[in-house]
Write a protein that holds these residues in place. Sequence first.
Motif, PDB file in Angstrom:
ATOM      1  N   VAL A 149       0.856  -1.185   0.000  1.00 42.15           N
ATOM      2  CA  VAL A 149       0.000   0.000   0.000  1.00 42.15           C
ATOM      3  C   VAL A 149       0.893   1.236   0.000  1.00 42.15           C
ATOM      4  N   VAL A 150       0.619   2.176  -0.889  1.00 42.20           N
ATOM      5  CA  VAL A 150       1.399   3.411  -0.974  1.00 42.20           C
ATOM      6  C   VAL A 150       0.707   4.510  -0.175  1.00 42.20           C
ATOM      7  N   SER A 151       1.438   5.114   0.753  1.00 51.92           N
ATOM      8  CA  SER A 151       0.872   6.230   1.510  1.00 51.92           C
ATOM      9  C   SER A 151       1.176   7.548   0.796  1.00 51.92           C
ATOM     10  N   THR A 152       0.231   8.470   0.856  1.00 50.88           N
ATOM     11  CA  THR A 152       0.405   9.752   0.176  1.00 50.88           C
ATOM     12  C   THR A 152       0.259  10.935   1.130  1.00 50.88           C
ATOM     13  N   ARG A 153       0.068  10.638   2.424  1.00 52.53           N
ATOM     14  CA  ARG A 153      -0.081  11.724   3.397  1.00 52.53           C
ATOM     15  C   ARG A 153       0.417  11.261   4.760  1.00 52.53           C
ATOM     16  N   HIS A 154       1.132  12.130   5.458  1.00 52.36           N
ATOM     17  CA  HIS A 154       1.601  11.859   6.814  1.00 52.36           C
ATOM     18  C   HIS A 154       1.222  13.063   7.676  1.00 52.36           C
ATOM     19  N   ILE A 155       0.525  12.784   8.785  1.00 49.77           N
ATOM     20  CA  ILE A 155       0.017  13.849   9.655  1.00 49.77           C
ATOM     21  C   ILE A 155       0.503  13.615  11.089  1.00 49.77           C
ATOM     22  N   VAL A 156       0.805  14.706  11.768  1.00 47.92           N
ATOM     23  CA  VAL A 156       1.173  14.663  13.187  1.00 47.92           C
ATOM     24  C   VAL A 156       0.137  15.460  13.976  1.00 47.92           C
ATOM     25  N   HIS A 157      -0.371  14.850  15.074  1.00 43.60           N
ATOM     26  CA  HIS A 157      -1.384  15.501  15.905  1.00 43.60           C
ATOM     27  C   HIS A 157      -0.910  15.643  17.349  1.00 43.60           C
ATOM     28  N   THR A 158      -1.552  16.565  18.042  1.00 43.43           N
ATOM     29  CA  THR A 158      -1.537  16.533  19.505  1.00 43.43           C
ATOM     30  C   THR A 158      -2.671  15.607  19.930  1.00 43.43           C
ATOM     31  N   THR A 159      -2.771  15.301  21.211  1.00 43.32           N
ATOM     32  CA  THR A 159      -3.749  14.306  21.655  1.00 43.32           C
ATOM     33  C   THR A 159      -5.193  14.761  21.490  1.00 43.32           C
ATOM     34  N   ASP A 160      -5.426  16.071  21.338  1.00 40.60           N
ATOM     35  CA  ASP A 160      -6.798  16.540  21.127  1.00 40.60           C
ATOM     36  C   ASP A 160      -7.156  16.617  19.642  1.00 40.60           C
ATOM     37  N   GLY A 161      -6.238  16.173  18.787  1.00 40.72           N
ATOM     38  CA  GLY A 161      -6.513  16.116  17.360  1.00 40.72           C
ATOM     39  C   GLY A 161      -6.010  17.296  16.563  1.00 40.72           C
ATOM     40  N   LYS A 162      -5.363  18.255  17.198  1.00 41.99           N
ATOM     41  CA  LYS A 162      -4.826  19.398  16.468  1.00 41.99           C
ATOM     42  C   LYS A 162      -3.690  18.947  15.557  1.00 41.99           C
ATOM     43  N   VAL A 163      -3.736  19.359  14.284  1.00 37.63           N
ATOM     44  CA  VAL A 163      -2.682  19.007  13.330  1.00 37.63           C
ATOM     45  C   VAL A 163      -1.511  19.971  13.512  1.00 37.63           C
ATOM     46  N   ILE A 164      -0.325  19.405  13.792  1.00 39.08           N
ATOM     47  CA  ILE A 164       0.866  20.247  13.970  1.00 39.08           C
ATOM     48  C   ILE A 164       1.932  19.962  12.911  1.00 39.08           C
ATOM     49  N   GLY A 165       1.622  19.067  11.991  1.00 39.57           N
ATOM     50  CA  GLY A 165       2.555  18.779  10.906  1.00 39.57           C
ATOM     51  C   GLY A 165       1.883  17.927   9.849  1.00 39.57           C
ATOM     52  N   GLU A 166       2.184  18.204   8.584  1.00 38.14           N
ATOM     53  CA  GLU A 166       1.633  17.403   7.491  1.00 38.14           C
ATOM     54  C   GLU A 166       2.577  17.462   6.300  1.00 38.14           C
ATOM     55  N   TRP A 167       2.804  16.303   5.691  1.00 41.65           N
ATOM     56  CA  TRP A 167       3.611  16.267   4.473  1.00 41.65           C
ATOM     57  C   TRP A 167       3.196  15.049   3.651  1.00 41.65           C
ATOM     58  N   GLY A 168       3.733  14.944   2.450  1.00 44.64           N
ATOM     59  CA  GLY A 168       3.385  13.829   1.576  1.00 44.64           C
ATOM     60  C   GLY A 168       2.881  14.310   0.230  1.00 44.64           C
ATOM     61  N   MET A 169       2.644  13.365  -0.670  1.00 38.72           N
ATOM     62  CA  MET A 169       2.279  13.667  -2.054  1.00 38.72           C
ATOM     63  C   MET A 169       1.051  14.558  -2.168  1.00 38.72           C
ATOM     64  N   ARG A 170       0.033  14.269  -1.349  1.00 44.48           N
ATOM     65  CA  ARG A 170      -1.204  15.029  -1.479  1.00 44.48           C
ATOM     66  C   ARG A 170      -0.989  16.505  -1.135  1.00 44.48           C
ATOM     67  N   LYS A 171      -0.204  16.771  -0.123  1.00 44.45           N
ATOM     68  CA  LYS A 171       0.044  18.156   0.272  1.00 44.45           C
ATOM     69  C   LYS A 171       0.887  18.873  -0.780  1.00 44.45           C
ATOM     70  N   TRP A 172       1.909  18.171  -1.288  1.00 44.41           N
ATOM     71  CA  TRP A 172       2.774  18.797  -2.304  1.00 44.41           C
ATOM     72  C   TRP A 172       1.994  19.110  -3.575  1.00 44.41           C
ATOM     73  N   MET A 173       1.102  18.189  -3.942  1.00 45.90           N
ATOM     74  CA  MET A 173       0.305  18.412  -5.152  1.00 45.90           C
ATOM     75  C   MET A 173      -0.612  19.615  -4.969  1.00 45.90           C
ATOM     76  N   GLN A 174      -1.156  19.761  -3.768  1.00 50.50           N
ATOM     77  CA  GLN A 174      -2.018  20.906  -3.489  1.00 50.50           C
ATOM     78  C   GLN A 174      -1.237  22.215  -3.604  1.00 50.50           C
ATOM     79  N   GLN A 175       0.042  22.154  -3.235  1.00 51.08           N
ATOM     80  CA  GLN A 175       0.886  23.351  -3.277  1.00 51.08           C
ATOM     81  C   GLN A 175       1.577  23.535  -4.624  1.00 51.08           C
ATOM     82  N   GLU A 176       1.233  22.639  -5.593  1.00 51.42           N
ATOM     83  CA  GLU A 176       1.838  22.665  -6.926  1.00 51.42           C
ATOM     84  C   GLU A 176       3.355  22.584  -6.840  1.00 51.42           C
TER      85      GLU A 176
END
Length: 485
Positions: A149-176
Amino acid sequence: MKKEENEAASWTICLECRGRGKKSRRLRKKVRLRYQMALDQFKKTKREGTAPVRPNKHQYLCLNCKGSGLIHSASPPIADKDNYPHVAIIGGGIGGVALAVACLHRGIPFTLYERDGSFHERSQGYGLTLQQARKAIKGLGVCSLKKGVVSTRHIVHTTDGKVIGEWGMRKWMQQEAKTSSKRTNVHIARQSLRLALIEQLGGHTAVQWGHQLVDFKDCKGEGVELNFKVGGEMKAAKAGLVVGADGIRSTVRSLLIGDDITPLRYLGCIVILGICPLAALEGLDSDLLDSATVFQTANGNERIYMMPYALDAVMWQLSFPMPEKEAKALSAQGARALKEEACRRTQWHDPIPQVLAATLDTQVSGYPVYDRKLLETEWLEKGGQVTLIGDAAHPMSPFKGQGANQALLDALALARGISSECGAFSRWKAVGIRDCVLTEFEKEMFARSASKVKDSAEAAQFLHSEIVLYEGDEPRGRCLKSKKA
């Protein structure tokens, strides 16, 4: 990895690149002359100062085999017993099976010995992330990992679900931004990869199951004599080269250099693993469980990492600091106690509590995390016709996902070394397999894996500290390296 159909059941090495996957281009005359002048000057000064370094030839991809080092064959090459050493591979894990496959493709005679009684005796195991070894897989004749399985997104959260980091193909494609396929990872169950490799050997009968190594003896240039315990009886065998691929508690390593020199080194934390089928989460709607997302959640002490295990399952890995004695005791209590401890510590954002609760006890395991001090060349030199690969050579924590990757690279490098430096016109029988192959192989292996061992040990510390809560769209270790720099 691109999903391709395996076009042939058998492979042999590409003669154009001699199985290396790359070809060397001759050095330019100007470069050769500059080196020769520097060498002559060094000799004139009676070798004072630093000797000039011979320039490396420029390497480029072999188009004939597309960089794999292999081409299709109607049948596997016949093992060349006259010109190659017979390789005894101890351990039928990822590294051992990969080495057997690489030997098969090159006509190197081998026997693969595994302590387990069968393939299925070992537990289902954990998921692997193929990073540097993605290309090495094709060098082992596996064109398609059907269960990968190929992953295209990696996310880092705090325990309450706040996103404090994101990278991967999907994010890069969004940023062109640049969307290189080199940045993708393939996730696959350990046993699925192991089975894909065993199938390259022709099936389970290619493995000598139920063989527990007891000891071995170097016969001074005439091979190595091995003794196994098989079904309660002793069985002897002989080989021209012994390769320990038998894991972090390697018997070969223990017999070769002893446990006192490089004992297990506790890294201060325990890992609890679980595998949960998505079907058990019916009614739970979460985009984190889309079979293409990897995420981690942490609080500076506990940290959970969740990734696709297959298209229909996820694997989770919870880790936290714990004294070694307590970690051993918790692990010894078994799956139910490990699961209860994991659930107690992770009442965090969705879908973490639901995934852990839905994981069956039979799919939970845990262990204290260890590595070992890096090997030194002289410790293996006395081994003569014996060497180590994978976790037997350089065990590391699981936090950088490098164990299986390095084992695969070790296996391919060693087989290529044997194929290149032994053979009909080689003097390896007179000089010895160590001087012809092992010394150079081990030097490259140590140089490549040392940073992985170090980084994995550091990750065992910073992933359970405030550093993991750093806000930024990059892997957690990258900011630490930036601060050090």
